[in-house]
Design a protein around this motif. Structure first.
Motif, short mmCIF file in Angstrom:
data_model
loop_
_atom_site.label_atom_id
_atom_site.label_comp_id
_atom_site.label_asym_id
_atom_site.label_seq_id
_atom_site.Cartn_x
_atom_site.Cartn_y
_atom_site.Cartn_z
N SER A 211 25.86 -22.60 33.48
CA SER A 211 25.65 -24.04 33.67
C SER A 211 24.19 -24.42 33.46
O SER A 211 23.87 -25.23 32.59
CB SER A 211 26.10 -24.45 35.08
OG SER A 211 25.46 -23.66 36.07
N CYS A 212 23.30 -23.83 34.22
CA CYS A 212 21.86 -24.11 34.11
C CYS A 212 21.16 -22.86 33.60
O CYS A 212 21.19 -21.81 34.26
CB CYS A 212 21.29 -24.53 35.47
SG CYS A 212 19.52 -24.92 35.44
N LEU A 242 6.67 -19.62 40.51
CA LEU A 242 7.95 -19.65 39.80
C LEU A 242 9.08 -20.22 40.66
O LEU A 242 9.85 -21.06 40.18
CB LEU A 242 8.29 -18.25 39.29
CG LEU A 242 9.65 -18.09 38.59
CD1 LEU A 242 9.74 -18.98 37.35
CD2 LEU A 242 9.89 -16.63 38.22
N PRO A 243 9.25 -19.79 41.92
CA PRO A 243 10.35 -20.37 42.72
C PRO A 243 10.24 -21.89 42.87
O PRO A 243 11.26 -22.59 42.89
CB PRO A 243 10.21 -19.67 44.07
CG PRO A 243 9.50 -18.39 43.76
CD PRO A 243 8.55 -18.74 42.66
N ASP A 244 9.02 -22.41 42.95
CA ASP A 244 8.83 -23.86 43.05
C ASP A 244 9.26 -24.55 41.77
O ASP A 244 9.87 -25.63 41.81
CB ASP A 244 7.36 -24.18 43.35
CG ASP A 244 6.92 -23.76 44.73
OD1 ASP A 244 7.78 -23.30 45.52
OD2 ASP A 244 5.72 -23.87 45.05
N GLN A 245 8.93 -23.96 40.63
CA GLN A 245 9.33 -24.56 39.35
C GLN A 245 10.85 -24.53 39.18
O GLN A 245 11.44 -25.49 38.66
CB GLN A 245 8.65 -23.83 38.19
CG GLN A 245 7.14 -24.01 38.14
CD GLN A 245 6.56 -23.54 36.81
OE1 GLN A 245 6.95 -24.03 35.75
NE2 GLN A 245 5.62 -22.61 36.85
N GLY A 251 17.05 -27.60 42.23
CA GLY A 251 17.25 -28.01 43.61
C GLY A 251 17.33 -26.84 44.57
O GLY A 251 17.46 -27.02 45.78
N LYS A 252 17.26 -25.64 44.04
CA LYS A 252 17.25 -24.41 44.83
C LYS A 252 16.16 -23.50 44.29
O LYS A 252 15.78 -23.58 43.14
CB LYS A 252 18.61 -23.70 44.74
CG LYS A 252 19.78 -24.49 45.30
CD LYS A 252 21.07 -23.69 45.17
CE LYS A 252 22.24 -24.47 45.75
NZ LYS A 252 23.52 -23.69 45.64
#
Length: 396
Positions: A211-212, A242-245, A251-252
Motif C-alpha cells: 500500500s505505502c 528517519l522514524p519522524d520522516q 502517521g506511524k
C-alpha cells in the motif's frame, strides 16, 4: 573468427576496453563445456555492484572482465545442449549455477557448490570463480539448458528489452528482497536506497500489492525520480530522524517490512554523516514493526580496504542486535537466486503488469565505447540505469 571487445577492471576507477579472443566453450579452469553456449550480447547493464568493484572496495584482480547483467542471442551451441538453439534470445542469470548440486536442486542457485572452487558462489564479472563478465561483444555461458531463460518471441522481447534486460539481476533481486521481507497485499514498506536495485524493489513491492512504499536515500535526483514515479520518499541526509520522516508520511513511526538495497557503503543519517556500514541495517531494525521482516540484498563483504575501521575492513559491523532482538526480527541476506523469480517476472513484463518500470528505472542505452564514461557518471550518483548495447541491437 571475430574479435571480442570487453570492459576490463585495471584498478580503482581505472577501466579499459580490451580486445579479447572470441570465447571458447571452456570454463575458467580449462575444462571443456559441451553443456555451454556462446552468446552475442544484446544488452549488458552497469550495476551498483559493479560500482563497488570500480571504486576498489570489492576485491577484484586487475584485468577482470566486468558485467553480470547480461542478455543476448545464442550464436554457438555446445554438443550436449538440447533445448537452447542458435538464434534464441535469452536472459542470463548472474549466478553461475550447475543445476546438479544439492543447493541448485533446492532452488539456491546463488550458492551453487560446484562453479567456484573457493566458496559456494559463482558469478559472472566478479572475483567469484573466474567467470568472464558480459560487458563485451560475446561471452560463454555454461549449463545453458539449465541456466538460460529463453524469451518466447524475439520481436515481442525486443519491444520490451529495456525492461527485460533487468531480469538478469536487479529486478529479481529487488523482488527477492521484498518476498523475504514478507511484503504482501496492503503492506507498508521502507526501502533503503534509491539506486537501480532500490527502484526495482519499489516496483516489485507495487507488484506484490504493497500500500505505502517509502524509499530513502541521500541523493536528491534519485529521490525526485522515485517521487515522480508515484512512490513516497525520505531524505536521510536531513537532520530529521528517519522514524519522524516515516511518521510524517504514514502517521506511524514503523512500517511492516524493510528492504536494504545499499549494503556496506552506507552512511549514517544526517547532513554530516560519515561511512557507517551498519547504518542501514540498524535503521531498518528500528523502523520495522515487530515481528520485523527484513530483506537485505545490499552487498556486504570482508576485504574493503577503504573501510574506516579495522573491524569494518574485516566485515565486522556494529549491529544493534541486542537492542532489537525482542522484535523477533527475521533478516535474510545474500545474493538473489535469480532463477527462482525470473520467469514469473518475465511474464509480468510481457503481459503489461509492470509497465510502470520504465518511469522509475530511467534506462539510458549506450554503446560499448561510452561504458567507461558511464561508470564515472554513475559513480557520481546519476539517477539513470545505464544499459550497454555492444552491437547496436537496441538502438536499431
Amino acid at each position: 573468427m571475430t574479435g571480442n571487445r570487453a570492459i576490463a577492471y585495471m584498478g580503482p576507477k581505472k577501466l579499459e576496453i580490451q580486445n579479447l579472443d572470441f570465447p571458447k566453450l571452456v570454463d575458467p579452469r580449462g575444462n571443456k563445456c559441451d553443456h555451454g553456449v556462446i552468446i552475442k550480447l544484446v544488452t549488458t547493464n552497469i550495476c551498483g555492484s559493479d560500482q563497488h568493484i570500480y571504486r576498489g572496495r570489492f576485491p577484484a584482480p586487475s584485468g577482470m572482465i566486468l558485467g553480470h547483467e547480461n542478455t543476448g542471442e545464442v550464436v554457438e551451441v555446445g554438443r550436449d545442449v538440447l533445448f537452447i538453439k542458435k538464434g534464441d534470445l535469452v536472459s542470463v542469470p548472474f549466478n553461475v549455477a550447475c543445476g546438479r548440486c544439492r543447493n541448485c536442486r533446492e532452488q539456491h542457485t546463488e550458492v551453487c557448490e560446484t562453479t567456484n572452487p573457493e566458496v559456494s558462489c559463482g558469478a559472472y564479472g566478479f572475483n567469484l570463480g573466474g567467470w568472464q563478465g558480459g560487458q563485451a561483444d560475446y561471452m560463454m555461458v555454461p549449463y545453458a539448458d539449465f541456466q538460460l531463460l529463453k524469451f518466447p518471441d524475439k520481436a515481442q522481447a525486443m519491444a520490451k528489452i529495456k525492461d527485460l534486460t533487468l531480469l538478469s539481476d536487479i529486478l529479481p533481486t529487488g523482488y527477492h528482497a521484498c518476498v523475504e521481507a514478507r511484503v504482501g497485499t496492503g503492506s507498508t514498506v521502507y526501502i533503503a536506497g534509491a539506486g537501480p536495485v532500490g527502484r526495482c524493489a519499489a516496483a516489485s513491492a507495487r507488484l506484490l500489492g504493497a500500500s505505502c512504499i517509502i524509499v530513502g536515500d541521500t541523493n536528491k535526483e534519485r529521490l525526485a525520480l522515485v517521487k515522480k514515479a508515484g512512490y513516497e520518499v525520505v531524505d536521510v541526509s536531513k537532520k530529521t530522524p528517519l522514524p519522524d520522516q516515516i511518521e510524517a508520511i504514514l502517521g506511524k513511526r514503523e512500517v511492516d517490512c524493510g528492504v536494504d538495497c545499499v549494503g556496506f557503503e552506507a552512511h549514517g543519517h544526517g547532513p554530516s554523516a560519515e561511512d557507517d556500514p551498519a547504518a542501514v541495517l540498524n535503521a531498518l531494525l528500528e523502523v520495522v514493526r515487530a515481528p520485523a521482516g527484513i530483506g537485505a540484498v545490499g552487498v556486504y563483504i570482508a576485504g574493503d580496504s577503504q573501510a574506516k575501521t579495522k573491524e569494518a575492513k574485516k566485515g565486522f559491523y556494529d549491529i544493534e542486535w541486542g537492542k532489537q532482538w525482542v522484535k523477533s526480527p527475521s533478516l535474510t541476506t545474500g545474493q538473489c537466486p535469480v532463477m527462482k523469480y525470473n520467469r514469473g517476472l518475465m511474464m509480468a513484463i510481457l503481459w503489461g503488469r509492470m509497465d510502470y518500470l520504465g518511469e522509475v528505472m530511467n534506462v539510458e542505452v549506450i554503446p560499448l565505447e561510452k561504458a567507461i564514461e558511464a561508470y564515472h557518471v554513475f559513480d557520481e550518483g546519476s539517477p539513470k540505469k545505464f544499459v550497454i548495447d555492444p552491437h547496436g541491437s537496441v538502438r536499431e
